[in-house]
Design a protein around this motif. Structure first.
Motif, PDB file in Angstrom:
ATOM      1  N   LEU A   1       0.843  -1.198   0.000  1.00 35.41           N
ATOM      2  CA  LEU A   1       0.000   0.000   0.000  1.00 35.41           C
ATOM      3  C   LEU A   1       0.876   1.244   0.000  1.00 35.41           C
ATOM      4  N   LEU A   2       0.633   2.135  -0.946  1.00 32.99           N
ATOM      5  CA  LEU A   2       1.329   3.426  -1.021  1.00 32.99           C
ATOM      6  C   LEU A   2       0.263   4.515  -1.012  1.00 32.99           C
ATOM      7  N   LYS A   3      -0.053   5.018   0.165  1.00 31.82           N
ATOM      8  CA  LYS A   3      -1.092   6.032   0.270  1.00 31.82           C
ATOM      9  C   LYS A   3      -0.474   7.426   0.394  1.00 31.82           C
ATOM     10  N   TRP A   4      -0.763   8.295  -0.587  1.00 28.70           N
ATOM     11  CA  TRP A   4      -0.309   9.680  -0.558  1.00 28.70           C
ATOM     12  C   TRP A   4       1.208   9.764  -0.390  1.00 28.70           C
ATOM     13  N   ILE A   5       1.932   8.870  -1.080  1.00 20.08           N
ATOM     14  CA  ILE A   5       3.378   8.784  -0.946  1.00 20.08           C
ATOM     15  C   ILE A   5       4.089   9.270  -2.201  1.00 20.08           C
ATOM     16  N   LEU A   6       3.719   8.728  -3.340  1.00 16.02           N
ATOM     17  CA  LEU A   6       4.472   8.995  -4.566  1.00 16.02           C
ATOM     18  C   LEU A   6       4.407  10.454  -5.006  1.00 16.02           C
ATOM     19  N   HIS A   7       3.365  11.183  -4.605  1.00 18.51           N
ATOM     20  CA  HIS A   7       3.321  12.597  -5.003  1.00 18.51           C
ATOM     21  C   HIS A   7       4.361  13.442  -4.266  1.00 18.51           C
ATOM     22  N   ASP A   8       4.993  12.835  -3.263  1.00 17.20           N
ATOM     23  CA  ASP A   8       6.052  13.541  -2.526  1.00 17.20           C
ATOM     24  C   ASP A   8       7.393  13.544  -3.260  1.00 17.20           C
ATOM     25  N   TRP A   9       7.510  12.707  -4.312  1.00 15.23           N
ATOM     26  CA  TRP A   9       8.822  12.467  -4.893  1.00 15.23           C
ATOM     27  C   TRP A   9       8.839  12.719  -6.393  1.00 15.23           C
ATOM     28  N   ASN A  10      10.045  13.007  -6.921  1.00 18.02           N
ATOM     29  CA  ASN A  10      10.173  13.223  -8.358  1.00 18.02           C
ATOM     30  C   ASN A  10      10.082  11.892  -9.100  1.00 18.02           C
ATOM     31  N   ASP A  11      10.062  11.944 -10.430  1.00 17.19           N
ATOM     32  CA  ASP A  11       9.858  10.735 -11.229  1.00 17.19           C
ATOM     33  C   ASP A  11      10.925   9.679 -10.977  1.00 17.19           C
ATOM     34  N   GLU A  12      12.183  10.097 -10.904  1.00 15.46           N
ATOM     35  CA  GLU A  12      13.284   9.152 -10.695  1.00 15.46           C
ATOM     36  C   GLU A  12      13.132   8.426  -9.364  1.00 15.46           C
ATOM     37  N   ASP A  13      12.807   9.181  -8.307  1.00 13.44           N
ATOM     38  CA  ASP A  13      12.626   8.570  -6.994  1.00 13.44           C
ATOM     39  C   ASP A  13      11.414   7.636  -6.983  1.00 13.44           C
ATOM     40  N   CYS A  14      10.345   8.040  -7.678  1.00 16.38           N
ATOM     41  CA  CYS A  14       9.152   7.195  -7.744  1.00 16.38           C
ATOM     42  C   CYS A  14       9.454   5.861  -8.409  1.00 16.38           C
ATOM     43  N   VAL A  15      10.222   5.900  -9.478  1.00 16.97           N
ATOM     44  CA  VAL A  15      10.586   4.657 -10.168  1.00 16.97           C
ATOM     45  C   VAL A  15      11.402   3.764  -9.239  1.00 16.97           C
ATOM     46  N   THR A  16      12.298   4.362  -8.460  1.00 19.92           N
ATOM     47  CA  THR A  16      13.096   3.584  -7.498  1.00 19.92           C
ATOM     48  C   THR A  16      12.190   2.900  -6.474  1.00 19.92           C
ATOM     49  N   ILE A  17      11.227   3.658  -5.935  1.00 14.89           N
ATOM     50  CA  ILE A  17      10.290   3.091  -4.949  1.00 14.89           C
ATOM     51  C   ILE A  17       9.479   1.968  -5.579  1.00 14.89           C
ATOM     52  N   LEU A  18       8.948   2.225  -6.781  1.00 16.16           N
ATOM     53  CA  LEU A  18       8.110   1.229  -7.449  1.00 16.16           C
ATOM     54  C   LEU A  18       8.894  -0.018  -7.828  1.00 16.16           C
ATOM     55  N   LYS A  19      10.154   0.147  -8.188  1.00 17.71           N
ATOM     56  CA  LYS A  19      10.986  -1.023  -8.490  1.00 17.71           C
ATOM     57  C   LYS A  19      11.197  -1.866  -7.242  1.00 17.71           C
ATOM     58  N   ASN A  20      11.354  -1.203  -6.102  1.00 19.74           N
ATOM     59  CA  ASN A  20      11.487  -1.945  -4.851  1.00 19.74           C
ATOM     60  C   ASN A  20      10.188  -2.662  -4.501  1.00 19.74           C
ATOM     61  N   VAL A  21       9.063  -2.041  -4.843  1.00 19.69           N
ATOM     62  CA  VAL A  21       7.770  -2.711  -4.669  1.00 19.69           C
ATOM     63  C   VAL A  21       7.691  -3.923  -5.590  1.00 19.69           C
ATOM     64  N   LYS A  22       8.085  -3.727  -6.840  1.00 28.07           N
ATOM     65  CA  LYS A  22       7.993  -4.781  -7.848  1.00 28.07           C
ATOM     66  C   LYS A  22       8.798  -6.010  -7.460  1.00 28.07           C
ATOM     67  N   LYS A  23       9.902  -5.818  -6.772  1.00 26.78           N
ATOM     68  CA  LYS A  23      10.760  -6.939  -6.374  1.00 26.78           C
ATOM     69  C   LYS A  23      10.031  -7.916  -5.460  1.00 26.78           C
ATOM     70  N   GLN A  24       8.969  -7.463  -4.806  1.00 28.44           N
ATOM     71  CA  GLN A  24       8.264  -8.312  -3.858  1.00 28.44           C
ATOM     72  C   GLN A  24       7.242  -9.223  -4.528  1.00 28.44           C
ATOM     73  N   PHE A  25       7.013  -9.026  -5.830  1.00 22.54           N
ATOM     74  CA  PHE A  25       6.007  -9.820  -6.523  1.00 22.54           C
ATOM     75  C   PHE A  25       6.649 -10.695  -7.586  1.00 22.54           C
ATOM     76  N   PRO A  26       6.207 -11.952  -7.685  1.00 23.57           N
ATOM     77  CA  PRO A  26       6.726 -12.810  -8.747  1.00 23.57           C
ATOM     78  C   PRO A  26       6.134 -12.403 -10.081  1.00 23.57           C
ATOM     79  N   ARG A  27       6.816 -12.766 -11.172  1.00 18.55           N
ATOM     80  CA  ARG A  27       6.249 -12.439 -12.486  1.00 18.55           C
ATOM     81  C   ARG A  27       5.055 -13.343 -12.764  1.00 18.55           C
ATOM     82  N   LYS A  28       4.302 -13.119 -13.308  1.00 16.83           N
ATOM     83  CA  LYS A  28       3.178 -13.921 -13.700  1.00 16.83           C
ATOM     84  C   LYS A  28       2.785 -13.650 -15.135  1.00 16.83           C
TER      85      LYS A  28
END
Length: 345
Positions: free
Chosen positions: A258-285
């Motif tokens: 859950l990312l509530k009211w988080i990503l609007h705090d950060w620039n695009d590069e930082d958002c991609v970093t956060i989302l990539k860390n989120v993505k690592k927690q899910f298997p590909r399907k």
């Protein structure tokens, strides 16, 4: 080149002047509401249990007697702003006296209310924040990432880590918003959590949102993940725990993030970093009216001034999700000006 106003009618010039006036004095509305909250006016009217006579309001307020007539003027503005309602009450001597009652917006400012939003308003109007706005033009001429940094010589997050009072206010601000959003989310879109066995609320603050979810779904293991100084003294419960860390380095694994009211705090590069860390927690399907657009523009400039982030449209969100490696997403307008966004691995 001379600027001539002869082509404009008197009515047009007066309208333009009024527009400048209203913009210049917009701050009076928010500061007047701040004053009413600090004086306890919403609470006094609420505790009365029915519309409150002006004379009774004055008796209940911690003000100097010489300021009593000024309260009527303050309330007149706040009635106009929609925060209070007014009606006339005739007494036995047939003299009319104002009677005040709460509106829905002011009910959200009552301290004992479960959806109390007063911390959000009071924190945003704290001098720590409002001082920064005097340096907006200075910031445009510097390399600093935020106006907050130009003003206080450090980022908002670093400032909060060093100032316990400000950190507490910031956490209260986020918690007050989460209470309302959690109520609506679990009322209107509860099915999104059905079947989820574990959830991590990234940058979840003191855990208001996660607590509501954990309470509604007792079989779900919920984790609040935030900076160590934010969660240091928070106590875990049966299906809710707290973990300190840095979302730019790693995010704890779970079935849902859950990312509530988080990503609007950060620039695009930082958002991609956060989302990539989120993505690592899910298997590909939405159609937006003028008033809503104005509020969104306020938030965008607010993010520009206080953080390095921004508000984004759907195309911009899609770009971030795809850059982070997600395959699809779904946007559901659900929270007025905000939406529930689901992203899929």
């Amino acid at each position: 080149m001379d600027l001539s106003y002869e082509m404009y009618s008197s009515s047009e010039l007066l309208d333009a002047q009024a527009h400048v006036w209203n913009t210049a004095y917009n701050f009076i509305s928010s500061m007047s509401l701040k004053c009413a909250i600090e004086l306890g006016i919403p609470d006094i009217i609420h505790n009365n249990g029915q519309p409150l006579l002006f004379s009774k309001l004055i008796e209940s307020l911690p003000i100097h007697p010489s300021k009593a007539h000024c309260i009527r003027r303050l309330m007149r503005l706040l009635v106009h702003s929609g925060f209070f309602a007014i009606q006339q009450q005739q007494d036995q001597e047939e003299e009319e006296e104002e009677q005040y009652s709460l509106t829905l917006p002011s009910k959200l400012l009552v301290k004992e209310g479960s959806l109390n939003m007063a911390p959000l308003l009071l924190t945003n109007l704290d001098p720590v924040f409002t001082t920064s706005w005097h340096f907006l033009s200075t910031w445009f001429q510097k390399k600093d990432s935020t106006v907050f940094e130009t003003t206080h010589k450090r980022t908002m997050w670093d400032f909060a880590a060093l100032d316990t009072s400000f950190n507490s206010k910031l956490n209260e601000l986020m918690a007050s918003d989460s209470k309302l959003i959690a109520k609506i989310l679990l009322r209107e879109y509860k099915e999104v959590f059905e079947g989820v066995k574990s959830l991590v609320d990234v940058a979840g603050g003191t855990g208001t949102m996660a607590k509501a979810i954990a309470c509604t779904f007792p079989l779900m293991n919920c984790t609040v993940f935030d900076l160590p100084h934010v969660v240091a003294d928070l106590k875990a419960s049966e299906n809710l725990n707290f973990i300190g860390g840095n979302m730019f380095e790693a995010i704890p694994p779970a079935n849902a993030i859950l990312l509530k009211w988080i990503l609007h705090d950060w620039n695009d590069e930082d958002c991609v970093t956060i989302l990539k860390n989120v993505k690592k927690q899910f298997p590909r399907k939405m159609k937006v009216d003028k008033k809503s657009t104005e509020t969104q523009l306020y938030f965008d400039v607010l993010m520009m001034a206080e953080t390095s982030g921004k508000e984004r449209n759907q195309t911009e969100w899609e770009k971030l999700f795809l850059a982070a490696g997600f395959s699809d997403y779904k946007v559901t307008p659900l929270f007025g000006l905000r939406s529930l966004i689901e992203v899929y691995p």
